[in-house]
Design a protein around this motif. Sequence first.
Motif, mmCIF file in Angstrom:
data_model
loop_
_atom_site.group_PDB
_atom_site.id
_atom_site.type_symbol
_atom_site.label_atom_id
_atom_site.label_comp_id
_atom_site.label_asym_id
_atom_site.label_seq_id
_atom_site.Cartn_x
_atom_site.Cartn_y
_atom_site.Cartn_z
ATOM 1 N N GLY A 136 0.824 -1.203 0.000
ATOM 2 C CA GLY A 136 0.000 0.000 0.000
ATOM 3 C C GLY A 136 0.851 1.243 0.000
ATOM 4 O O GLY A 136 1.975 1.236 0.490
ATOM 5 N N TYR A 162 0.188 5.865 -0.471
ATOM 6 C CA TYR A 162 -0.562 7.053 -0.905
ATOM 7 C C TYR A 162 -2.068 6.806 -1.016
ATOM 8 O O TYR A 162 -2.718 7.111 -2.012
ATOM 9 N N TYR A 167 -4.368 -4.368 6.810
ATOM 10 C CA TYR A 167 -3.179 -3.517 6.680
ATOM 11 C C TYR A 167 -1.905 -4.371 6.730
ATOM 12 O O TYR A 167 -1.611 -4.980 7.748
ATOM 13 N N TYR A 217 -4.094 11.399 0.243
ATOM 14 C CA TYR A 217 -2.936 11.175 1.110
ATOM 15 C C TYR A 217 -1.975 12.364 1.135
ATOM 16 O O TYR A 217 -1.399 12.751 0.108
ATOM 17 N N LYS A 242 12.176 10.634 -1.012
ATOM 18 C CA LYS A 242 12.222 10.154 0.376
ATOM 19 C C LYS A 242 12.867 8.788 0.535
ATOM 20 O O LYS A 242 13.466 8.493 1.558
ATOM 21 N N LEU A 243 12.628 7.939 -0.452
ATOM 22 C CA LEU A 243 13.021 6.537 -0.275
ATOM 23 C C LEU A 243 14.263 6.224 -1.095
ATOM 24 O O LEU A 243 14.344 6.586 -2.270
ATOM 25 N N LYS A 256 6.119 -1.804 10.603
ATOM 26 C CA LYS A 256 4.721 -1.462 10.309
ATOM 27 C C LYS A 256 4.371 -0.233 11.133
ATOM 28 O O LYS A 256 4.940 -0.042 12.221
ATOM 29 N N PRO A 279 1.612 12.627 14.322
ATOM 30 C CA PRO A 279 0.588 12.249 13.335
ATOM 31 C C PRO A 279 -0.238 11.062 13.831
ATOM 32 O O PRO A 279 0.324 10.118 14.391
ATOM 33 N N GLU A 333 8.327 -5.122 9.393
ATOM 34 C CA GLU A 333 7.441 -5.382 8.268
ATOM 35 C C GLU A 333 7.974 -6.489 7.364
ATOM 36 O O GLU A 333 7.210 -7.364 6.969
HETATM 37 N N1 EPU Z 1 7.721 11.080 9.518
HETATM 38 C C1 EPU Z 1 8.657 11.788 10.235
HETATM 39 N N2 EPU Z 1 9.977 11.432 10.142
HETATM 40 C C2 EPU Z 1 10.381 10.409 9.364
HETATM 41 C C3 EPU Z 1 9.423 9.671 8.632
HETATM 42 C C4 EPU Z 1 8.091 10.029 8.722
HETATM 43 O O1 EPU Z 1 8.334 12.720 10.963
HETATM 44 O O2 EPU Z 1 11.586 10.147 9.341
HETATM 45 C C5 EPU Z 1 6.313 11.484 9.588
HETATM 46 C C6 EPU Z 1 5.892 12.131 8.271
HETATM 47 O O3 EPU Z 1 6.153 13.514 8.281
HETATM 48 C C7 EPU Z 1 4.402 11.854 8.231
HETATM 49 C C8 EPU Z 1 4.298 10.508 8.922
HETATM 50 O O4 EPU Z 1 5.486 10.342 9.696
HETATM 51 O O5 EPU Z 1 3.697 12.786 9.005
HETATM 52 C C9 EPU Z 1 4.115 9.370 7.933
HETATM 53 O O6 EPU Z 1 5.225 9.341 7.048
HETATM 54 P P1 EPU Z 1 5.063 9.028 5.469
HETATM 55 O O7 EPU Z 1 3.946 9.788 4.894
HETATM 56 O O8 EPU Z 1 6.413 9.161 4.852
HETATM 57 O O9 EPU Z 1 4.573 7.541 5.393
HETATM 58 P P2 EPU Z 1 4.964 6.304 6.258
HETATM 59 O O10 EPU Z 1 3.966 6.035 7.321
HETATM 60 O O11 EPU Z 1 6.356 6.499 6.706
HETATM 61 C C10 EPU Z 1 3.710 4.545 4.738
HETATM 62 C C11 EPU Z 1 4.013 3.187 4.189
HETATM 63 C C12 EPU Z 1 4.935 3.295 2.985
HETATM 64 C C13 EPU Z 1 4.241 4.139 1.933
HETATM 65 C C14 EPU Z 1 3.936 5.515 2.542
HETATM 66 C C15 EPU Z 1 3.149 6.379 1.609
HETATM 67 C C16 EPU Z 1 3.938 1.647 6.083
HETATM 68 C C17 EPU Z 1 4.720 0.839 7.059
HETATM 69 N N3 EPU Z 1 4.643 2.369 5.221
HETATM 70 O O12 EPU Z 1 4.949 5.096 5.186
HETATM 71 O O13 EPU Z 1 5.134 1.980 2.471
HETATM 72 O O14 EPU Z 1 5.045 4.291 0.772
HETATM 73 O O15 EPU Z 1 3.124 5.333 3.729
HETATM 74 O O16 EPU Z 1 1.833 5.922 1.530
HETATM 75 O O17 EPU Z 1 2.706 1.603 6.095
HETATM 76 C C18 EPU Z 1 6.591 0.108 2.459
HETATM 77 O O18 EPU Z 1 5.659 -0.537 2.951
HETATM 78 O O19 EPU Z 1 7.721 -0.415 2.223
HETATM 79 C C19 EPU Z 1 6.419 1.530 2.210
HETATM 80 C C20 EPU Z 1 7.415 2.295 1.780
#
Ligand code: EPU
Length: 342
Positions: A128, A130, A163, A195, A227-228, A242, A262, A335
């Motif tokens: 999953g 965005y 999820y 998203y 970012k990645l 996760k 968040p 994860e």
């Molecule tokens: N955040 C921080 N610092 C960080 C990283 C994140 O403050 O170093 C904050 C961000 O600012 C944001 C929140 O944490 O407010 C969430 O971060 P982000 O939007 O980057 O998404 P994520 O929760 O880190 C999830 C998925 C990703 C997917 C993105 C976009 C999981 C475990 N990960 O990441 O999936 O690409 O959302 O939808 O659910 C994957 O599974 O390998 C993966 C990359």
Amino acid sequence: MQVQYRTDLTPYNTFGLTARAAAFTALKQEEDIYDIVRLPEFDRQTVLWLGGGSNIVLTADYPGLVVHMENKGIRELSRENGVVRIEAQAGEVWHDFVLHTLELGLSGLENLSLIPGMVGASPVQNIGAYGVEVKDVIHSVRCFDLEKGEFVELSNADCRFAYRESLFKQEGKGRYVITAVVFALHEQFRANLKYGDLTAAVAAICADREPTAKDVSQAVCAIRMSKLPDPKVLGNVGSFFKNPVVAAADAERLRQEYPDMPVYPQADGSVKLAAGWLIDQCRLKGFQIGGAAVHEKQALVLVNKDRASPKDVRQLADYICRAVADRFQVELHSEPNWLPSV
Ligand code: EPU
């Protein structure tokens, strides 16, 4: 069916950990499975069906048979009321398949652009990103049922998606080999821009004109690339943890102390937290043990900085879990799959 022995798995896992498979073969077409299950090296309990290796952490040499999924092919099955069913074989590269559907003018996979790995792995952890999970567009999954010794079609409901979860990680583990996935995509573009920063990223590409599915894909690629880390440049398995789901009362307690934290309220009343944010708050970006490190730009991703050993990765992951638990009383779960399982 050719079998190799003591095969180096370094090129087959995107973290770039060095380990060997006791035995190794490739599945090039669905029917190969009948030969594979008859191999003397085959053992249902220990066989590893390997896709892109973008969601595994190799902790040691793999003692069993590894089967690399290399079956290719994409075909349209039906087109009815604006819905197109399209089947992709497990060994298709995920992002190439996404681009292919966009070229066909179809909508549904654009938010899932640039996720590493193969099509066959996508239902296992219900990939999953965005605002879209692959379960939203999966019609059915074609598998070889090792218990019955025959091919079966599992419906979306049969797969028990949740999820980053599915039947294939739970009761179905070790039973079903995913050989193809059928997607239900749309002829009309259906925007899903809820998203975070996606709306702004799409607007930046389109200016005044109406966005298309390709624009969304382009925006998602741009966000992901910013970012990645690219696994080809810096070994990684995407999100290493996760996002933890906690009780509403626990989220509320944390919110009082950290108003900027968040939170993503879930339909069942629980609350999903951002693991990346929690790790970041512990000031762990860039933190390194041996050759393994927390990515500088995204705390949820661990990277192979310098010939990391499985021990480095394990120690780093444990350190992060302890730091987050001490500070927030929240438990993180990794994860990717640790192999052989620990
Ligand atoms: N955040 C921080 N610092 C960080 C990283 C994140 O403050 O170093 C904050 C961000 O600012 C944001 C929140 O944490 O407010 C969430 O971060 P982000 O939007 O980057 O998404 P994520 O929760 O880190 C999830 C998925 C990703 C997917 C993105 C976009 C999981 C475990 N990960 O990441 O999936 O690409 O959302 O939808 O659910 C994957 O599974 O390998 C993966 C990359």
